[in-house]
Structures are given as C-alpha cells and as structure tokens.
Enzyme design. Structure first.
Site, PDB file in Angstrom:
ATOM      1  N   HIS A 116      -6.149   3.279  -3.828  1.00  0.00           N
ATOM      2  CA  HIS A 116      -6.025   3.472  -2.375  1.00  0.00           C
ATOM      3  C   HIS A 116      -6.365   4.928  -2.016  1.00  0.00           C
ATOM      4  O   HIS A 116      -5.983   5.443  -0.983  1.00  0.00           O
ATOM      5  CB  HIS A 116      -4.586   3.128  -1.963  1.00  0.00           C
ATOM      6  CG  HIS A 116      -4.386   2.879  -0.498  1.00  0.00           C
ATOM      7  ND1 HIS A 116      -5.154   2.020   0.246  1.00  0.00           N
ATOM      8  CD2 HIS A 116      -3.463   3.382   0.380  1.00  0.00           C
ATOM      9  CE1 HIS A 116      -4.716   2.000   1.502  1.00  0.00           C
ATOM     10  NE2 HIS A 116      -3.698   2.833   1.614  1.00  0.00           N
ATOM     11  N   HIS A 131       3.856  -2.431   3.039  1.00  0.00           N
ATOM     12  CA  HIS A 131       4.002  -1.087   2.467  1.00  0.00           C
ATOM     13  C   HIS A 131       5.384  -0.986   1.821  1.00  0.00           C
ATOM     14  O   HIS A 131       6.383  -1.309   2.477  1.00  0.00           O
ATOM     15  CB  HIS A 131       3.857  -0.032   3.568  1.00  0.00           C
ATOM     16  CG  HIS A 131       2.524  -0.064   4.245  1.00  0.00           C
ATOM     17  ND1 HIS A 131       2.197  -1.009   5.196  1.00  0.00           N
ATOM     18  CD2 HIS A 131       1.431   0.710   4.081  1.00  0.00           C
ATOM     19  CE1 HIS A 131       0.946  -0.810   5.587  1.00  0.00           C
ATOM     20  NE2 HIS A 131       0.455   0.234   4.939  1.00  0.00           N
ATOM     21  N   ASP A 156       0.822  -1.216   0.000  1.00  0.00           N
ATOM     22  CA  ASP A 156       0.000   0.000   0.000  1.00  0.00           C
ATOM     23  C   ASP A 156       0.854   1.264   0.000  1.00  0.00           C
ATOM     24  O   ASP A 156       2.005   1.251   0.443  1.00  0.00           O
ATOM     25  CB  ASP A 156      -0.875   0.033   1.268  1.00  0.00           C
ATOM     26  CG  ASP A 156      -2.006  -0.979   1.218  1.00  0.00           C
ATOM     27  OD1 ASP A 156      -2.004  -1.845   0.322  1.00  0.00           O
ATOM     28  OD2 ASP A 156      -2.885  -0.901   2.098  1.00  0.00           O
ATOM     29  N   ASP A 157       0.231   2.333  -0.441  1.00  0.00           N
ATOM     30  CA  ASP A 157       0.710   3.726  -0.267  1.00  0.00           C
ATOM     31  C   ASP A 157       1.758   4.167  -1.276  1.00  0.00           C
ATOM     32  O   ASP A 157       2.243   5.294  -1.192  1.00  0.00           O
ATOM     33  CB  ASP A 157       1.256   3.998   1.148  1.00  0.00           C
ATOM     34  CG  ASP A 157       0.239   3.757   2.242  1.00  0.00           C
ATOM     35  OD1 ASP A 157      -0.923   3.445   1.919  1.00  0.00           O
ATOM     36  OD2 ASP A 157       0.606   3.870   3.423  1.00  0.00           O
TER      37      ASP A 157
HETATM   38 NI    NI Z   1      -2.470   3.108   3.351  1.00  0.00          NI
END
Ligand code: NI
Length: 222
Positions: free
Chosen positions: A82, A173, A31-32
């Site tokens: 996201h 992440h 993510d991110d």
């Molecule tokens: Ni996130």
C-alpha cells in the site's frame, strides 16, 4: 422390476438435484496497517472466527511493527503493498514509485518471509503510467463503508450489509475500535447468510479468475 425403476428414478433425481448450491465467497481487506493494538485485536477475532483476510500494509508501519507483520503472514492472511508512506501513486514519479514498491516488498519479506503479489494504491489513485505495477495485481474494492470517516460501528455494518454480493472485495481499515468491532459483526452476520471469507487471491480462484500481473480488479465473478 418396478422397485429397480423406482431406485433408478431416485438416483436420477439425486443426480439432478444433488448439486451443492454455489458457495458465496467474499474477501475482507484492511488497509494502512499494521497499527499495533487495533491490528492485534482484529487478528484475535479473525483467528477465533477462522477467517483469513487480506492486509494492504504501509511500509513505514511494517518497519514499526515487524513482529505483527510476521504474525499476519503466520496466521494465514494475505499481505499486499500500500506504499511506503501512504503517498498517492499518482503524485509520485515513476522511479520514486518503483523505489517505494521495491523497498516495501523488501521490508515485508524481511519481516514476514513472503513476497507480496498484490498492490492497492492509496485512495485507489492509479499512477498515470502503471509500468511500476507491472509485476503486481492491482486490487481495488467493490464495497466501501467509509469506516475511516466514522466511529459509528452500526453504520459501518449497515453500509456493508446493504451492498455486499458474492465475489465482493470489502475495504476496511484496522485503525480504530469501531472498524474492528464492525468487522467482527460483519463476520458473524455474513457467516449466518452463508458467506465464506477468503483472501483476495483465493477469492479470484474461487470465482474462476486468474490474477494477472499489471491488471486492475474491483471484484470477482458476475
Ligand atoms: Ni490507505
């Protein structure tokens, strides 16, 4: 005649015992990102290991790193939404959320030429009304090593190895060296345990699930 019976018996045994053991599938998700150097190094590792992963991208970072976003898609990774700026979906109005998702889909399509079908709300916080997500499958996770909160890569690895089962979706992440190092170690160790890494959509398919738009998933299989 006895020879024939023996051959038949052997064939029967082969038939009964010859079924391949069920494969163990798992999905790594990040993510991110994309985050520049961390994502680049992770992509080098995934390419060397021939491991496809799934990336839930932040729109503003796609804007920062369009070439890296294109590389993600080109190298066989699955891309999901996201949000534009990592706002909690639960704190956005319905129209603001719809607008974010439309804009982010456009940014990803423009950079990488793909139309994401998956979404992961930041923090796993679903909006009150999931209408804006109705065309997307909502992908949460079943293994969370809290990698963002520590730089102890051995701890991240231990947490994942302790929890993981076939069909799991692992949340990580691509935003620190410790996460990237832990991902490399997890890949080595889970491969040694007989796991095969696949994208989220392929994990669903491998586990006999059909990804429905508007539905929420944590893992696949029993
Ligand atoms: Ni996130």
């Amino acid at each position: 005649m006895r020879k024939l019976a023996v051959i038949l018996a052997v064939l029967l045994l082969l038939d009964v015992g010859g079924a391949a053991p069920q494969k163990k599938y798992v999905a790594l998700t990040f993510d991110d990102g994309p985050t520049g150097k961390y994502t680049e190094r992770l992509l080098d590792i995934l390419a060397a290991e021939n491991v496809p992963a799934t990336f839930f991208l932040c729109g503003y970072r796609v804007g920062q790193y369009p070439a890296l976003t294109a590389r993600l898609a080109r190298e066989g990774h699955e891309l999901g939404l996201h949000g534009l700026a990592h706002s909690y979906f639960s704190e956005l109005t319905q129209s603001a959320l719809s607008e974010e998702l439309t804009k982010e889909s456009f940014l990803i399509a423009e950079a990488a030429g793909v139309a994401p079908k998956l979404v992961r709300p930041p923090g796993g916080k679903l909006p009150q009304d999931i209408a804006p997500l109705k065309d997307l499958s909502v992908i949460l996770w079943s293994v969370d090593p809290l990698d963002w909160a520590t730089d102890d890569e051995a701890l991240i690895v231990r947490r994942i190895l302790k929890a993981v089962r076939p069909g799991d979706i692992i949340l990580m992440h691509d935003a620190s060296d410790s996460s990237v190092n832990a991902a490399a170690e997890i890949i080595r160790q889970l491969k040694a345990q007989g796991y095969t890494f696949v994208t989220v959509s392929n994990l669903a398919a491998a586990c006999g699930a059909v990804l429905e738009p508007g539905a929420v998933y944590h893992r696949f299989g029993g």
